[in-house]
Design a protein around this motif. Structure first.
Motif, short mmCIF file in Angstrom:
data_model
loop_
_atom_site.label_atom_id
_atom_site.label_comp_id
_atom_site.label_asym_id
_atom_site.label_seq_id
_atom_site.Cartn_x
_atom_site.Cartn_y
_atom_site.Cartn_z
N MET A 36 0.81 -1.22 0.00
CA MET A 36 0.00 0.00 0.00
C MET A 36 0.84 1.27 0.00
SD MET A 36 -3.10 -0.95 2.63
CE MET A 36 -3.67 0.76 2.65
N SER A 37 2.08 1.17 0.44
CA SER A 37 2.95 2.35 0.50
C SER A 37 3.55 2.70 -0.85
CB SER A 37 4.09 2.11 1.50
OG SER A 37 3.57 1.95 2.81
N ASP A 113 -9.38 5.93 4.25
CA ASP A 113 -10.66 5.38 4.68
C ASP A 113 -11.32 4.60 3.54
OD1 ASP A 113 -13.04 5.47 6.68
OD2 ASP A 113 -13.92 6.16 4.79
N ARG A 114 -11.31 5.17 2.36
CA ARG A 114 -11.90 4.50 1.19
C ARG A 114 -11.19 3.18 0.90
NH1 ARG A 114 -12.18 7.22 -4.87
NH2 ARG A 114 -13.05 5.42 -5.97
N GLU A 115 -9.87 3.19 0.98
CA GLU A 115 -9.11 1.98 0.70
C GLU A 115 -9.37 0.90 1.75
OE1 GLU A 115 -6.91 -0.88 -0.88
OE2 GLU A 115 -7.48 0.98 -1.89
N LEU A 116 -9.40 1.26 3.03
CA LEU A 116 -9.61 0.27 4.07
C LEU A 116 -10.99 -0.36 3.96
CD1 LEU A 116 -7.96 1.95 7.21
CD2 LEU A 116 -7.10 0.03 5.87
N ARG A 117 -11.98 0.40 3.52
CA ARG A 117 -13.34 -0.13 3.39
C ARG A 117 -13.48 -1.05 2.17
NH1 ARG A 117 -16.93 2.42 6.82
NH2 ARG A 117 -16.00 4.21 7.90
N ASN A 118 -12.56 -0.93 1.22
CA ASN A 118 -12.63 -1.75 0.01
C ASN A 118 -11.36 -2.58 -0.18
OD1 ASN A 118 -15.19 -0.59 -1.43
ND2 ASN A 118 -14.04 1.21 -0.76
N SER A 119 -10.66 -2.81 0.89
CA SER A 119 -9.34 -3.43 0.82
C SER A 119 -9.41 -4.91 0.44
CB SER A 119 -8.63 -3.29 2.17
OG SER A 119 -7.39 -3.95 2.16
N SER A 120 -8.42 -5.33 -0.32
CA SER A 120 -8.26 -6.76 -0.60
C SER A 120 -7.44 -7.44 0.50
CB SER A 120 -7.57 -6.97 -1.95
OG SER A 120 -6.30 -6.34 -1.95
N ILE A 159 -8.01 8.69 13.63
CA ILE A 159 -9.10 7.80 13.26
C ILE A 159 -8.67 6.38 13.55
CG2 ILE A 159 -10.66 7.02 11.44
CD1 ILE A 159 -10.18 9.64 10.00
N HIS A 160 -9.52 5.63 14.24
CA HIS A 160 -9.19 4.27 14.65
C HIS A 160 -10.08 3.26 13.93
CE1 HIS A 160 -7.41 5.60 18.81
NE2 HIS A 160 -6.93 6.28 17.79
N TYR A 161 -9.44 2.23 13.37
CA TYR A 161 -10.15 1.14 12.69
C TYR A 161 -9.78 -0.17 13.37
CZ TYR A 161 -10.53 4.57 8.86
OH TYR A 161 -10.77 5.69 8.11
N LEU A 162 -10.76 -1.02 13.60
CA LEU A 162 -10.49 -2.39 14.04
C LEU A 162 -10.72 -3.30 12.85
CD1 LEU A 162 -12.08 -2.58 17.61
CD2 LEU A 162 -9.67 -2.34 16.98
N VAL A 163 -9.69 -4.05 12.49
CA VAL A 163 -9.73 -4.87 11.28
C VAL A 163 -9.08 -6.22 11.55
CG1 VAL A 163 -9.54 -2.78 9.85
CG2 VAL A 163 -7.49 -4.10 10.36
#
Length: 230
Positions: A36-37, A113-120, A159-163
């Protein structure tokens, strides 16, 4: 003696969990984030096909939670960890792996945010939706009003995401949920310095210091706005 034996057994169990689950998972996470980087990874979001674009990711930081911090959290939050020193408590602690993604500009937060919600690579934990430590009007300006907002007295912003990983060598039943914190470079500077000032052993900032930290947090927000305009 009872707690001493329990603690000994728990620390031994956590060490095995760290070696067999957390460390292999962290290696897989880092490999995903390295992909991703790459600037090429973000070309898919460019309006012109093949256009070169820098990666929004400036830095990635990671850690596995130390055993003493795990024990401290279990006893500090008995309402969350009623089973105390147990394997259930370890599995229910969703920050045993912590990831921090630092972007250059606040406008890039919506891209992450968009990428994490649609991440492979990653899937969001549906039972624990993302939360943003931002003022609601700032989230609206950034196109992130779909994220529930909270505020900390100190002025902390992130912003915190649990994944969890979608694919892993770890079985689906054992695959840990982990936390990804996303913030700007300016916000990271504030967080690092606030941590040093607020968490020295035996000290806490007084009312005047807290007020100054809040003011500095607002100033950092202004800095982010100016860099976005540039």
């Amino acid at each position: 003696m009872k707690y001493s034996n329990e603690l000994h057994d728990f620390l031994k169990m956590y060490k095995a969990y760290e070696i067999n689950i957390l460390e292999p998972t962290l290696k897989e996470i880092i490999n995903c984030l390295k992909t991703m980087s790459s600037p090429v990874f973000w070309n898919k979001y460019m309006p012109v096909k093949g256009a070169a674009t820098p990666s929004p990711i400036r830095q990635i930081l990671s850690r596995v939670k130390k055993a003493d911090k795990v024990v401290e959290k279990i006893f500090r939050k008995p309402h969350i960890f009623p089973n105390e020193l147990s394997s259930e408590s370890i599995k229910n602690m969703h920050d045993t792996i912590g990831i921090r993604v630092i972007v250059y500009f606040s406008s890039q937060l919506s891209l992450i945010d968009r990428e994490l919600r649609n991440s492979s690579f990653f899937e969001l934990d549906e039972s624990n939706p993302p939360k943003a430590y931002f003022e609601s009007d700032k989230l609206l300006r950034l196109g992130l009003s779909h994220i529930g907002n909270k505020q900390k007295e100190s002025g902390y912003t992130s912003i915190h995401y649990l994944v969890r990983l979608k694919d892993s060598t770890i079985s689906a039943a054992e695959r840990p949920i982990f936390e990804i914190q996303v913030r700007t470079l300016a916000q990271e500077l504030w967080c690092e310095l606030e941590h040093v000032l607020s968490y020295k052993p035996g000290t806490r900032p007084n009312l005047s210091a807290k007020r100054r930290l809040q003011i500095l947090s607002r100033e950092v927000s202004v800095v982010d706005e100016h860099f976005n305009l540039l």
